[in-house]
Design a protein around this motif. Sequence first.
Motif, PDB file in Angstrom:
ATOM      1  N   VAL A 169       0.835  -1.204   0.000  1.00  0.00           N
ATOM      2  CA  VAL A 169       0.000   0.000   0.000  1.00  0.00           C
ATOM      3  C   VAL A 169       0.871   1.255   0.000  1.00  0.00           C
ATOM      4  O   VAL A 169       0.552   2.253  -0.650  1.00  0.00           O
ATOM      5  CB  VAL A 169      -0.938  -0.005   1.230  1.00  0.00           C
ATOM      6  CG1 VAL A 169      -1.745   1.282   1.299  1.00  0.00           C
ATOM      7  CG2 VAL A 169      -1.861  -1.219   1.185  1.00  0.00           C
ATOM      8  N   ILE A 170       1.973   1.215   0.701  1.00  0.00           N
ATOM      9  CA  ILE A 170       2.825   2.396   0.871  1.00  0.00           C
ATOM     10  C   ILE A 170       3.621   2.710  -0.394  1.00  0.00           C
ATOM     11  O   ILE A 170       3.740   3.874  -0.796  1.00  0.00           O
ATOM     12  CB  ILE A 170       3.780   2.177   2.059  1.00  0.00           C
ATOM     13  CG1 ILE A 170       2.979   2.080   3.357  1.00  0.00           C
ATOM     14  CG2 ILE A 170       4.812   3.291   2.148  1.00  0.00           C
ATOM     15  CD1 ILE A 170       3.794   1.699   4.554  1.00  0.00           C
TER      16      ILE A 170
ATOM     17  N   ALA B  17      -4.082   9.583   2.149  1.00  0.00           N
ATOM     18  CA  ALA B  17      -4.441   8.161   2.130  1.00  0.00           C
ATOM     19  C   ALA B  17      -4.782   7.628   3.524  1.00  0.00           C
ATOM     20  O   ALA B  17      -5.055   6.434   3.673  1.00  0.00           O
ATOM     21  CB  ALA B  17      -3.307   7.353   1.517  1.00  0.00           C
ATOM     22  N   GLY B  18      -4.725   8.510   4.545  1.00  0.00           N
ATOM     23  CA  GLY B  18      -5.070   8.087   5.900  1.00  0.00           C
ATOM     24  C   GLY B  18      -3.982   7.306   6.600  1.00  0.00           C
ATOM     25  O   GLY B  18      -4.274   6.533   7.521  1.00  0.00           O
ATOM     26  N   ILE B  19      -2.739   7.505   6.200  1.00  0.00           N
ATOM     27  CA  ILE B  19      -1.613   6.779   6.807  1.00  0.00           C
ATOM     28  C   ILE B  19      -0.857   7.718   7.742  1.00  0.00           C
ATOM     29  O   ILE B  19      -0.469   8.819   7.350  1.00  0.00           O
ATOM     30  CB  ILE B  19      -0.672   6.225   5.726  1.00  0.00           C
ATOM     31  CG1 ILE B  19      -1.439   5.230   4.837  1.00  0.00           C
ATOM     32  CG2 ILE B  19       0.549   5.554   6.347  1.00  0.00           C
ATOM     33  CD1 ILE B  19      -0.614   4.715   3.677  1.00  0.00           C
ATOM     34  N   GLU B  20      -0.665   7.284   8.983  1.00  0.00           N
ATOM     35  CA  GLU B  20       0.076   8.071   9.954  1.00  0.00           C
ATOM     36  C   GLU B  20       1.586   8.008   9.683  1.00  0.00           C
ATOM     37  O   GLU B  20       2.123   6.942   9.424  1.00  0.00           O
ATOM     38  CB  GLU B  20      -0.176   7.551  11.368  1.00  0.00           C
ATOM     39  CG  GLU B  20      -1.562   7.798  11.891  1.00  0.00           C
ATOM     40  CD  GLU B  20      -1.697   7.251  13.293  1.00  0.00           C
ATOM     41  OE1 GLU B  20      -2.022   8.022  14.199  1.00  0.00           O
ATOM     42  OE2 GLU B  20      -1.467   6.046  13.478  1.00  0.00           O
ATOM     43  N   ILE B  21       2.233   9.156   9.755  1.00  0.00           N
ATOM     44  CA  ILE B  21       3.693   9.193   9.709  1.00  0.00           C
ATOM     45  C   ILE B  21       4.158   9.324  11.154  1.00  0.00           C
ATOM     46  O   ILE B  21       4.598  10.375  11.611  1.00  0.00           O
ATOM     47  CB  ILE B  21       4.186  10.361   8.840  1.00  0.00           C
ATOM     48  CG1 ILE B  21       3.530  10.326   7.465  1.00  0.00           C
ATOM     49  CG2 ILE B  21       5.709  10.315   8.690  1.00  0.00           C
ATOM     50  CD1 ILE B  21       3.927  11.471   6.556  1.00  0.00           C
ATOM     51  N   LEU B  22       4.039   8.221  11.870  1.00  0.00           N
ATOM     52  CA  LEU B  22       4.358   8.242  13.290  1.00  0.00           C
ATOM     53  C   LEU B  22       4.573   6.815  13.749  1.00  0.00           C
ATOM     54  O   LEU B  22       3.786   5.931  13.442  1.00  0.00           O
ATOM     55  CB  LEU B  22       3.212   8.877  14.084  1.00  0.00           C
ATOM     56  CG  LEU B  22       3.496   9.207  15.543  1.00  0.00           C
ATOM     57  CD1 LEU B  22       4.540  10.311  15.637  1.00  0.00           C
ATOM     58  CD2 LEU B  22       2.231   9.628  16.265  1.00  0.00           C
TER      59      LEU B  22
ATOM     60  N   LYS C  25      -5.734   9.346  15.433  1.00  0.00           N
ATOM     61  CA  LYS C  25      -4.558   9.404  14.565  1.00  0.00           C
ATOM     62  C   LYS C  25      -3.880  10.768  14.683  1.00  0.00           C
ATOM     63  O   LYS C  25      -4.539  11.799  14.830  1.00  0.00           O
ATOM     64  CB  LYS C  25      -4.937   9.156  13.101  1.00  0.00           C
ATOM     65  CG  LYS C  25      -5.471   7.751  12.833  1.00  0.00           C
ATOM     66  CD  LYS C  25      -5.762   7.553  11.362  1.00  0.00           C
ATOM     67  CE  LYS C  25      -6.244   6.137  11.082  1.00  0.00           C
ATOM     68  NZ  LYS C  25      -6.525   5.921   9.629  1.00  0.00           N
ATOM     69  N   ILE C  26      -2.547  10.739  14.636  1.00  0.00           N
ATOM     70  CA  ILE C  26      -1.767  11.988  14.701  1.00  0.00           C
ATOM     71  C   ILE C  26      -1.528  12.456  13.272  1.00  0.00           C
ATOM     72  O   ILE C  26      -0.545  12.084  12.623  1.00  0.00           O
ATOM     73  CB  ILE C  26      -0.442  11.773  15.436  1.00  0.00           C
ATOM     74  CG1 ILE C  26      -0.687  11.150  16.796  1.00  0.00           C
ATOM     75  CG2 ILE C  26       0.305  13.095  15.581  1.00  0.00           C
ATOM     76  CD1 ILE C  26      -1.555  11.999  17.697  1.00  0.00           C
ATOM     77  N   MET C  27      -2.437  13.255  12.753  1.00  0.00           N
ATOM     78  CA  MET C  27      -2.317  13.792  11.405  1.00  0.00           C
ATOM     79  C   MET C  27      -3.241  14.998  11.284  1.00  0.00           C
ATOM     80  O   MET C  27      -4.260  15.077  11.979  1.00  0.00           O
ATOM     81  CB  MET C  27      -2.662  12.739  10.345  1.00  0.00           C
ATOM     82  CG  MET C  27      -4.039  12.119  10.490  1.00  0.00           C
ATOM     83  SD  MET C  27      -4.365  10.823   9.294  1.00  0.00           S
ATOM     84  CE  MET C  27      -4.399  11.775   7.803  1.00  0.00           C
ATOM     85  N   PRO C  28      -2.894  15.964  10.461  1.00  0.00           N
ATOM     86  CA  PRO C  28      -3.739  17.148  10.323  1.00  0.00           C
ATOM     87  C   PRO C  28      -5.009  16.851   9.553  1.00  0.00           C
ATOM     88  O   PRO C  28      -5.091  15.864   8.810  1.00  0.00           O
ATOM     89  CB  PRO C  28      -2.839  18.125   9.565  1.00  0.00           C
ATOM     90  CG  PRO C  28      -1.930  17.250   8.773  1.00  0.00           C
ATOM     91  CD  PRO C  28      -1.689  16.047   9.632  1.00  0.00           C
TER      92      PRO C  28
END
Length: 366
Positions: free
Chosen positions: A186-187, A247-252, A267-270
């Motif tokens: 997916v990534i 895409a709703g993927i956290e960068i964390l 989720k930690i995302m804006p």
Amino acid sequence: MFSMPEASELVESFPSYIPLLVTLGVVAASLLAARWYFQRKEAKFGTHNNFSRPIVMLVLTAFALVALIIALPLKDGTKDQLLGLFGLVMTGIIGLSSTTFVANAMGGFMIRSIASFRSGDFVRVGNTFGRVSARGLFHTEIQTEDRDLTTLPNLYLVTNPVTVVRNSGTIVSASVSLGYDTHQAVIEPLLLEAAKGAGLEDPFVRVMELGDFAVVYRVAGLLTEVKQMVSKRSQLHINVLNTLHDAGIEILSPNAMMQRPLKDGQKIMPVASPVSAPTPKVEDVPENRIFDKAEEAETIERLVFERDKMVKEKLELEKQLSTLEGEEKGAAEKRILFIDTEVVRIDAHREAIQGEGESKNAPAEQ
């Protein structure tokens, strides 16, 4: 007690000072002529690659001192002693400064002979990264990403690895850590999409590390317009950030849950941006302001090279005119006229660039 010499004694000894006065005149004229020549050359071709001036001036100064000692109205034995003392002093100076002065000069010759980089090239030496803005006998000047000028001794350049960005293109990359809960299949398409959006050719994704809490991915691609490397690297990071968030993927990394209490499923995302990011204009890239002096140095060096090439071609054509006849002679004469026009155009272009650079560097009036 000291007594002033009489006028008659001065008149009698004056002829012995004539060689010294003549030598002084010749030495002064030679140094002034050399200075005038190099100032005229700098005004015509710029000071970015002033390599021969310090060598010529040093050699002329040494010869001038020797000539003055020889011309002094002294006995031969005294002159020999002064020349020996001068040689001893020069040997001591060269010996004491050989680790810096002479070594940097030798480093300058080595850099010129290898020709691994030229003005305008991106280089990295140690922790210094930027574009070459000037090359001299003893030092090389680099303009950094902050638009500052860093001077590096040539000895440092020849004793440390120098990384030169190829003009044909370079690889621009960005690394990101993502959790194990998102599949690699997916990534990877998302990262490839981010690289293509940044204008990179033939993008690819690699898994760099399987950490305790996250997987480190590296997305990279070929950038053919290397002058935009700084802005394209930033654009790649922006695209990676926005593409993964969309895409709703956290960068964390998941271990952040252990350091900061979060609600279940948070989720930690804006949130989605209400406005679209403005597309930067091609002609308004930040590199035009960051590396202005390096860009000026590269352009002037290229113009000087083109001018020298045309002047050599003109000289060859003028030598062949006497042996040509008919249409061949007419074509050669037209080519000579074209070269003259191009040389005038190149000189005007170079003077305009130098004038803009001087106006930028001139202090503001109070």
